[in-house]
Scaffold this motif. Sequence first.
Motif, PDB file in Angstrom:
ATOM      1  N   ALA A  12       6.234   8.045  -0.922  1.00  0.00           N
ATOM      2  CA  ALA A  12       7.116   6.981  -0.425  1.00  0.00           C
ATOM      3  C   ALA A  12       7.221   7.027   1.106  1.00  0.00           C
ATOM      4  CB  ALA A  12       8.500   7.086  -1.061  1.00  0.00           C
ATOM      5  N   PRO A  13       6.100   6.896   1.811  1.00  0.00           N
ATOM      6  CA  PRO A  13       6.137   7.014   3.272  1.00  0.00           C
ATOM      7  C   PRO A  13       6.868   5.853   3.936  1.00  0.00           C
ATOM      8  CG  PRO A  13       3.984   6.244   2.548  1.00  0.00           C
ATOM      9  CD  PRO A  13       4.744   6.588   1.310  1.00  0.00           C
ATOM     10  N   GLU A  14       7.404   6.110   5.106  1.00  0.00           N
ATOM     11  CA  GLU A  14       8.109   5.093   5.879  1.00  0.00           C
ATOM     12  C   GLU A  14       7.133   4.405   6.829  1.00  0.00           C
ATOM     13  OE1 GLU A  14      10.852   7.532   7.888  1.00  0.00           O
ATOM     14  OE2 GLU A  14      12.267   7.710   6.213  1.00  0.00           O
ATOM     15  N   TYR A  15       7.199   3.094   6.876  1.00  0.00           N
ATOM     16  CA  TYR A  15       6.465   2.367   7.911  1.00  0.00           C
ATOM     17  C   TYR A  15       7.237   2.420   9.224  1.00  0.00           C
ATOM     18  CZ  TYR A  15       4.527  -1.542  10.562  1.00  0.00           C
ATOM     19  OH  TYR A  15       3.974  -2.310  11.546  1.00  0.00           O
ATOM     20  N   ALA A  16       8.540   2.232   9.158  1.00  0.00           N
ATOM     21  CA  ALA A  16       9.410   2.299  10.334  1.00  0.00           C
ATOM     22  C   ALA A  16      10.747   2.875   9.880  1.00  0.00           C
ATOM     23  CB  ALA A  16       9.606   0.913  10.947  1.00  0.00           C
ATOM     24  N   ALA A  17      11.047   4.092  10.309  1.00  0.00           N
ATOM     25  CA  ALA A  17      12.228   4.803   9.811  1.00  0.00           C
ATOM     26  C   ALA A  17      13.520   4.052  10.103  1.00  0.00           C
ATOM     27  CB  ALA A  17      12.289   6.202  10.419  1.00  0.00           C
ATOM     28  N   ASP A  18      13.552   3.278  11.189  1.00  0.00           N
ATOM     29  CA  ASP A  18      14.779   2.582  11.563  1.00  0.00           C
ATOM     30  C   ASP A  18      14.832   1.156  11.025  1.00  0.00           C
ATOM     31  OD1 ASP A  18      12.754   1.585  13.110  1.00  0.00           O
ATOM     32  OD2 ASP A  18      13.869   1.626  15.004  1.00  0.00           O
ATOM     33  N   TRP A  19      13.911   0.821  10.110  1.00  0.00           N
ATOM     34  CA  TRP A  19      13.894  -0.549   9.587  1.00  0.00           C
ATOM     35  C   TRP A  19      15.157  -0.844   8.803  1.00  0.00           C
ATOM     36  CZ3 TRP A  19      14.409  -2.598   4.746  1.00  0.00           C
ATOM     37  CH2 TRP A  19      14.157  -3.972   4.631  1.00  0.00           C
ATOM     38  N   ARG A  20      15.705  -2.030   9.025  1.00  0.00           N
ATOM     39  CA  ARG A  20      16.842  -2.521   8.246  1.00  0.00           C
ATOM     40  C   ARG A  20      16.663  -4.013   8.020  1.00  0.00           C
ATOM     41  NH1 ARG A  20      17.502   2.123   8.147  1.00  0.00           N
ATOM     42  NH2 ARG A  20      19.390   3.396   8.274  1.00  0.00           N
ATOM     43  N   LEU A  21      17.066  -4.500   6.847  1.00  0.00           N
ATOM     44  CA  LEU A  21      17.118  -5.937   6.627  1.00  0.00           C
ATOM     45  C   LEU A  21      18.136  -6.510   7.595  1.00  0.00           C
ATOM     46  CD1 LEU A  21      15.900  -8.038   4.570  1.00  0.00           C
ATOM     47  CD2 LEU A  21      18.103  -7.902   3.395  1.00  0.00           C
ATOM     48  N   ALA A  32       0.827  -1.207   0.000  1.00  0.00           N
ATOM     49  CA  ALA A  32       0.000   0.000   0.000  1.00  0.00           C
ATOM     50  C   ALA A  32       0.862   1.258   0.000  1.00  0.00           C
ATOM     51  CB  ALA A  32      -0.936  -0.005   1.206  1.00  0.00           C
ATOM     52  N   PHE A  33       1.889   1.291   0.837  1.00  0.00           N
ATOM     53  CA  PHE A  33       2.760   2.461   0.908  1.00  0.00           C
ATOM     54  C   PHE A  33       3.533   2.652  -0.396  1.00  0.00           C
ATOM     55  CE2 PHE A  33       3.424   3.325   5.735  1.00  0.00           C
ATOM     56  CZ  PHE A  33       2.056   3.375   5.902  1.00  0.00           C
ATOM     57  N   ALA A  34       3.837   1.548  -1.074  1.00  0.00           N
ATOM     58  CA  ALA A  34       4.590   1.648  -2.330  1.00  0.00           C
ATOM     59  C   ALA A  34       3.784   2.316  -3.431  1.00  0.00           C
ATOM     60  CB  ALA A  34       5.043   0.263  -2.778  1.00  0.00           C
ATOM     61  N   GLN A  35       2.460   2.363  -3.288  1.00  0.00           N
ATOM     62  CA  GLN A  35       1.626   3.030  -4.294  1.00  0.00           C
ATOM     63  C   GLN A  35       1.563   4.544  -4.067  1.00  0.00           C
ATOM     64  OE1 GLN A  35       0.939   0.551  -6.400  1.00  0.00           O
ATOM     65  NE2 GLN A  35       1.769  -0.705  -4.727  1.00  0.00           N
ATOM     66  N   ASN A  36       2.102   5.006  -2.937  1.00  0.00           N
ATOM     67  CA  ASN A  36       2.026   6.413  -2.562  1.00  0.00           C
ATOM     68  C   ASN A  36       3.240   7.161  -3.120  1.00  0.00           C
ATOM     69  OD1 ASN A  36       2.075   8.900  -1.142  1.00  0.00           O
ATOM     70  ND2 ASN A  36       1.014   7.995   0.597  1.00  0.00           N
TER      71      ASN A  36
END
Length: 371
Positions: free
Chosen positions: A130-139, A123-127
Amino acid sequence: MVQSMADASPTKWHRAHTTWFFEQFLLVPHLAGYRVFDAQFAYLFNSYYVAAGPRHARPRRGLLTRPDCERVAAFRAHVDAGIERLLASLEELQLAEVLRILEIGLHHEQQHQELILTDVLHAFAQNPLAPEYAADWRLPRTPPSSDGVAALPRGIQRIGFEGDGYSFDNEGPPHAVLLQPACIARGLVTNAQWLDFMADGGYATPSLWLSDGWATVEAEGWDAPGYWKKLDGAWYAFTLGGLRAVDPDVPVVHVSYYEADAFARWAGKHLPTEAEWEVAARANLVDDAFGIVWQWTRSAYLPYPGYRAATGALGEYNGKFMINQMVLRGSSHATPAGHARASYRNFFYPAARWQFSGLRLLDYVRMNARR
C-alpha cells in the motif's frame, strides 16, 4: 513503466504519447524540414488514431521496456524545440491553424496528466505494501454541503458550450432541451450514506441492479466501492496518500455507473441526466460541482443534435467513442482547473470505477403533488 490493467497506461507511455501527438499533428505537417525523432515511435505511441497508422496493442504498453525514460525525455526535448521553431517561423495566415492544433494538444496533455494520477493509484493499489504516492495528499476540504435540494428550472433550457474560450467538439452544438419538474441534491453522496447502503444489503440485492450491473457484481465480487477494504472490522480506502480510514463525511469516490444507479434506486431517487446536471451547475444550484469527484449521470454518451466529427485523425478524438458509454459531469480533484466547466462531457464504460467518480441524486416532482 508499470501497467496494472488494460485500461491504464504506464506514466512513461503517457508522456511519450502526448509528445507524439505534437509531433504527428503539428510538426510533421507544418514545420518544413522537420525530422521525426524516431520513426518507430509513431507505432509505439499512437493510441487510437486509425487514420494516423497502426499502433501497439493497448494492453501490452507495460511491456515496452524500451525506449527507456531517458530517451522519452530526449524525445520530448526534441519536439519542444521543434514547436519553438515552428511558432517562430509562421506567417500570420498559418498561425491560426497551428495555434488551433496546439491548443487541442495542450488540453489533450492535461487530460493525460489526470490519467497519470488515476493510473498510478490503480497500480499502487495492487501492491500489498500500500505505497503512498504523496504522503500529504488529502481530498480537498470544502464547507459542508447542504442536505437540501434545489428545484431545477423547468421547461425549455439550453445546454452545450457557447461563447469564448476552449471547448472540445463533443460539447456542442448548443441546443435546446426540455426539463421535467425535478429537484436536485445540493450535496454529493457521502461515504456515510454509502455505508448505509452497504449495511442494508445494497451489494446483495439483485432487484436494485441493472442486469449487466448485477452480472458485474457477481463476476468481480464487489461488496464496496473501489479501493475499499475491511481491516479488523473497519473500512479503509486506498488513496493517493496511502491506506486511510474511510471518512464518513466526505463524498464517496471510485464507484461505477452500475453502483451509482443501484444506490439511486435504493434511495428512491434517480441520477440526473447530463442536461439536468448542466442546467443546475450553470444556475449555481449545487455544491461541489467541480474539483471533488466526477459525477455520473444517467445519460448515454451520444452526439448532440447536429454534431459532426471533423475529418481526419483529429476527428477521431471524441466522436467515434459515442457508443456504449455513460456521461460524467463536473470534475475531480485530479482534473486540471481549465477543464472545470459546465459543458464538459467526460465518459466511461458503466463498469469503470478506477476514475475519481461519485454521484449526486435527483428526484422528479409529481404533477399532482403540487395541487
